[in-house]
Enzyme design. Structure first.
Site, PDB file in Angstrom:
ATOM      1  N   ASP A   1     -14.218   6.685  -6.016  1.00 28.05           N
ATOM      2  CA  ASP A   1     -13.484   7.932  -6.187  1.00 28.05           C
ATOM      3  C   ASP A   1     -13.777   8.643  -7.505  1.00 28.05           C
ATOM      4  OD1 ASP A   1     -12.312   7.127  -3.825  1.00 28.05           O
ATOM      5  OD2 ASP A   1     -10.292   7.680  -4.463  1.00 28.05           O
TER       6      ASP A   1
ATOM      7  N   HIS B   1     -12.150  14.878  -2.153  1.00 30.50           N
ATOM      8  CA  HIS B   1     -11.079  14.317  -2.991  1.00 30.50           C
ATOM      9  C   HIS B   1     -10.402  15.422  -3.810  1.00 30.50           C
ATOM     10  CE1 HIS B   1      -8.845  11.047  -4.631  1.00 30.50           C
ATOM     11  NE2 HIS B   1      -9.490  10.920  -5.782  1.00 30.50           N
TER      12      HIS B   1
ATOM     13  N   HIS C   1      -8.628  17.143  -8.552  1.00 32.48           N
ATOM     14  CA  HIS C   1      -7.835  15.917  -8.570  1.00 32.48           C
ATOM     15  C   HIS C   1      -6.364  16.198  -8.857  1.00 32.48           C
ATOM     16  CE1 HIS C   1      -6.890  11.654  -9.142  1.00 32.48           C
ATOM     17  NE2 HIS C   1      -8.015  11.456  -8.505  1.00 32.48           N
TER      18      HIS C   1
ATOM     19  N   HIS D   1     -13.469   3.185  -8.587  1.00 33.36           N
ATOM     20  CA  HIS D   1     -13.699   4.485  -9.236  1.00 33.36           C
ATOM     21  C   HIS D   1     -15.035   4.497  -9.973  1.00 33.36           C
ATOM     22  CE1 HIS D   1      -9.330   4.467  -8.622  1.00 33.36           C
ATOM     23  NE2 HIS D   1      -9.420   5.778  -8.598  1.00 33.36           N
TER      24      HIS D   1
HETATM   25 ZN   LIG Z   1      -8.934   9.925  -7.466  1.00 31.04          ZN
END
Ligand SMILES: [Zn+2]
Length: 285
Positions: free
Chosen positions: A104, A155, A159, A251
């Site tokens: 991510d 995504h 964010h 991540h």
């Molecule tokens: Zn994220």
């Protein structure tokens, strides 16, 4: 429930003060992941938001570290997503016996290439949940992700963990802008997954994602790598909790992710020996 909420509040507090942001300041207040220095792009719930655990299977899913500090929840503490239905139907497993690694908040030129190299070394395909502004800034990395056989997940543009509380039109504009940035790098790239930042699902954000042809994607294994627990702990959590169908949250951006990269080097030989790994398909049902 009280214990869970307390843990979440502590987690949000720790998140708010422990990570070093490396992104530009946000345009909108976004609750727990916003600070004066900018967001830190971690897919963790803030107070009153989803627990981050999969609702299925009953396996432990990366319990946030306990804490007693106040939640920095901002406008997100409405409690509208408490309870067992806080995923609003978002997928928390791969839907098959195969295990899916997800990365991510990128792409990030410091870490994404390292992740790609390791995945290549172990012949593993994964799914990258990319942030629109990062896709815009690093189209070469979007191209590398797709060229190496990985799949993409929207995504959001910036964010925004509070995105789900905004109007449907605002949500739609955010998601479309993100897809446009991805497709500026890779025209016609399939983008059939959407992951809400912070796992802060709401009915509107799930609805809009589906209207745009994207299936909401949560996770089932969360080593909380955004908390920088170190490669050993990230590795141990993933290897302990992984099971067929797991969707593992990692991540490759949003802070110092060298620990995640180092963990991946240890995780991949083990997981590939125990499971079949897959990039989440571009034709989910
Ligand atoms: Zn994220």
């Amino acid at each position: 429930m009280t214990v869970v909420v307390a843990a979440l509040l502590g987690s949000a507090y720790a998140l708010g003060r422990s990570l070093v942001p490396d992104q530009v300041p946000p345009r909108h207040s976004a609750g727990a992941t916003t600070s004066a220095d900018g967001p830190h792009y971690a897919d963790q719930p803030s107070g009153g938001e989803p627990t981050g655990g999969a609702p299925t299977g009953g396996a432990p899913t990366g319990t946030p570290s306990a804490g007693t500090g106040p939640a920095e929840t901002g406008q997100d503490g409405s409690g509208q997503t408490t309870g067992t239905d806080n995923l609003f139907g978002a997928h928390a497993t791969s839907g098959s016996p195969r295990l899916a690694l997800t990365f991510d908040d990128g792409p990030d030129p410091r870490y994404t290439p390292q992740v790609l190299a390791l995945l290549r070394e172990y012949d593993v395909h994964a799914t990258f949940c990319v942030v629109g502004e990062n896709a815009q800034n690093h189209p070469d990395l979007i191209q590398a992700i797709v060229n190496e056989g990985h799949t993409l997940c929207n995504h959001s543009w910036h964010h925004d963990v509070g995105l789900g509380a905004r109007s449907a039109d605002a949500i739609r504009a955010d998601l479309l802008r993100t897809n446009e940035a991805i497709r500026a790098a890779v025209p016609n790239a399939p983008i059939v997954w959407y992951r809400q930042p912070g796992g802060a699902w709401t009915y509107p954000v799930v609805s809009v994602a589906r209207q745009l042809g994207m299936t909401p994607l949560h996770w089932s294994v969360d080593p909380s790598d955004w908390e920088l627990p170190g490669a050993a702990k990230i590795t141990a959590t993933v290897l302990t909790q992984a099971e067929p169908g797991s969707v593992v949250l990692l991540h490759d951006a949003g802070g110092n992710r060298q620990g995640t990269v180092d963990a991946l080097r240890r995780i991949l030989p083990d997981l590939t020996a125990r499971f079949e790994l897959e990039a989440l398909p571009t034709d989910p049902t």
